[in-house]
Design an enzyme around this catalytic site. Structure first.
Site, PDB file in Angstrom:
ATOM      1  N   HIS A 179      43.165  35.341  29.433  1.00  9.44           N
ATOM      2  CA  HIS A 179      44.364  36.151  29.234  1.00  9.44           C
ATOM      3  C   HIS A 179      45.362  35.980  30.377  1.00  9.44           C
ATOM      4  O   HIS A 179      46.528  36.343  30.232  1.00  9.44           O
ATOM      5  CB  HIS A 179      44.008  37.622  29.004  1.00  9.44           C
ATOM      6  CG  HIS A 179      43.603  38.395  30.216  1.00  9.44           C
ATOM      7  ND1 HIS A 179      42.311  38.808  30.456  1.00  9.44           N
ATOM      8  CD2 HIS A 179      44.322  38.865  31.256  1.00  9.44           C
ATOM      9  CE1 HIS A 179      42.258  39.486  31.581  1.00  9.44           C
ATOM     10  NE2 HIS A 179      43.472  39.534  32.089  1.00  9.44           N
ATOM     11  N   ASP A 217      37.025  34.997  27.247  1.00  7.61           N
ATOM     12  CA  ASP A 217      38.112  35.282  28.181  1.00  7.61           C
ATOM     13  C   ASP A 217      37.962  34.519  29.486  1.00  7.61           C
ATOM     14  O   ASP A 217      38.112  35.069  30.588  1.00  7.61           O
ATOM     15  CB  ASP A 217      38.235  36.783  28.469  1.00  7.61           C
ATOM     16  CG  ASP A 217      39.628  37.156  28.969  1.00  7.61           C
ATOM     17  OD1 ASP A 217      40.456  36.234  29.158  1.00  7.61           O
ATOM     18  OD2 ASP A 217      39.893  38.351  29.185  1.00  7.61           O
ATOM     19  N   SER A 230      42.668  40.283  37.630  1.00  5.26           N
ATOM     20  CA  SER A 230      42.026  39.466  36.608  1.00  5.26           C
ATOM     21  C   SER A 230      41.857  38.029  37.084  1.00  5.26           C
ATOM     22  O   SER A 230      42.801  37.412  37.589  1.00  5.26           O
ATOM     23  CB  SER A 230      42.855  39.458  35.329  1.00  5.26           C
ATOM     24  OG  SER A 230      42.710  40.662  34.632  1.00  5.26           O
TER      25      SER A 230
END
Length: 356
Positions: free
Chosen positions: A94, A125, A208
């Site tokens: 992402h 992911d 992230s």
């Protein structure tokens, strides 16, 4: 468990109470010299232990932080971890989104470097990008063994929360083996990821793709999600973050580096396309099979389009998300059972799970 992507202590009160108690005992026990000496030794040991822990923090940060980079895409910013000396960097899918080129700031580059996407695997992911030019001093991180991660273990989260590069937060491993579904809002992949590491270390937007690190200087996970609290309007719930375990990161990243794609996902699948159905009270009541992949696990077990799956193994299935979460806890080749309704009749069949 609802979670949102993150575009990514032991309390001191008991220690203070312990110090006060020791001081009180010492003041009241002056008649025994040896006891006084023992109390003095105990009091001296407490700050020494604190100094040792601080030294561990400083050592790990000095060792690992140079392996954590900042990744800038057109509309998103995240973190990444240097995977090898050839310029490969692992991050979240992402973070890279649909883009192919990125700006990367490393610990030893004053100006951003360019990088190119190698492969993105949204189902887990994870993604790998590669620096177009390898700068001097580039250092690959060391990845740990997920089987050795323990609840209560002290960890540090490293990344670029809110664009603040080379930031570090600390906490503990709160739980292991969590299965978490990621939303699609805000650019999330919608992935359901199993065996995640839950941590109390702060995971904020920009973290992230960064590193969750133990005190041995090993990356034990890639911070990916923060839980959301519906009572707070869907904002992040403090102290509840999730990281993809290191062993899965290595499994996926190794394939991408060697083959340029993922050929063995390790993710179980039924081989169906489905949708959530509701009952007369408009409550989720199962997953209606829309399509069955020829030769897949469901096809071999005799499951057909129109069947409504209500149970996988010992787990009740009410939504497509609950089915994905149940499958995330299993492995390809594993035998289980599927219970479904067909024309008002409940049937249970044995299934050997396939691979996604």
């Amino acid at each position: 468990m609802e979670a949102s992507r993150t575009p990514a202590l032991r309390t001191v009160a008991p220690v203070v109470a312990l110090v006060c108690a020791l001081a009180f005992v010492s003041a009241c026990s002056v008649s025994d010299p040896s006891a006084g000496q023992e109390q003095s030794t105990t009091r001296a040991a407490l700050p020494m232990a604190g100094n040792d822990l601080q030294s561990d923090y400083l050592r790990v940060i000095k060792d690992v932080l140079p392996s954590v980079v900042q990744i800038q895409a057109s509309n998103d910013l995240g973190s990444g971890v240097v995977y090898d000396g050839n310029g490969h960097i692992v991050t979240n899918a992402h973070v890279v989104g649909d883009e192919k080129t990125f700006q990367v700031t490393t610990a030893h580059s004053e100006d951003p470097l360019t990088a190119t996407l190698v492969y993105s695997y949204p189902e887990q992911d994870l993604a790998v990008i590669k620096l177009d030019r390898i700068p001097g001093g580039l250092k690959a991180a060391r990845f740990g063994d997920s089987e050795k991660v323990q609840v209560g273990q002290i960890v540090l989260a490293m990344g670029s929360p809110l664009g603040l590069s080379s930031s570090v937060t600390q906490g503990i491993v709160s739980a292991t083996g969590r299965t978490v579904s990621e939303g699609r809002e805000g650019g999330g992949t919608g992935a359901t990821i199993g065996n995640m590491v839950q941590t109390s270390a702060a995971i904020n937007p920009g973290n992230s793709g960064g590193a969750l690190v133990n005190l041995d200087g090993q990356v034990i996970g890639i911070p990916t999600l923060a839980a959301t609290d519906p009572d707070l309007g869907g904002s992040a719930a403090p102290g509840i973050g999730f990281a993809i375990p290191a062993s899965m990161v290595k499994t996926i990243a190794d394939q991408i580096v060697r083959k340029g794609k993922v050929t063995d996902s390790g993710r179980a699948a039924l081989g169906i396309t489905g949708r959530t159905v509701v009952n007369d009270a408009f409550q989720p009541a199962g997953v209606a099979v829309v399509d069955v992949r020829s030769g897949g696990a469901a096809d071999r077990a005799g499951i057909r389009s129109g069947d409504v799956i209500t149970r996988l193994g010992d787990t009740d299935i009410t939504t497509i998300t609950s089915l994905a979460e149940a499958l995330a806890a299993d492995r390809p080749g594993q035998r289980t059972t599927v219970t479904f309704n067909r024309n008002g009749r409940e049937t249970t069949v044995d299934v050997t799970l396939g691979e996604q």
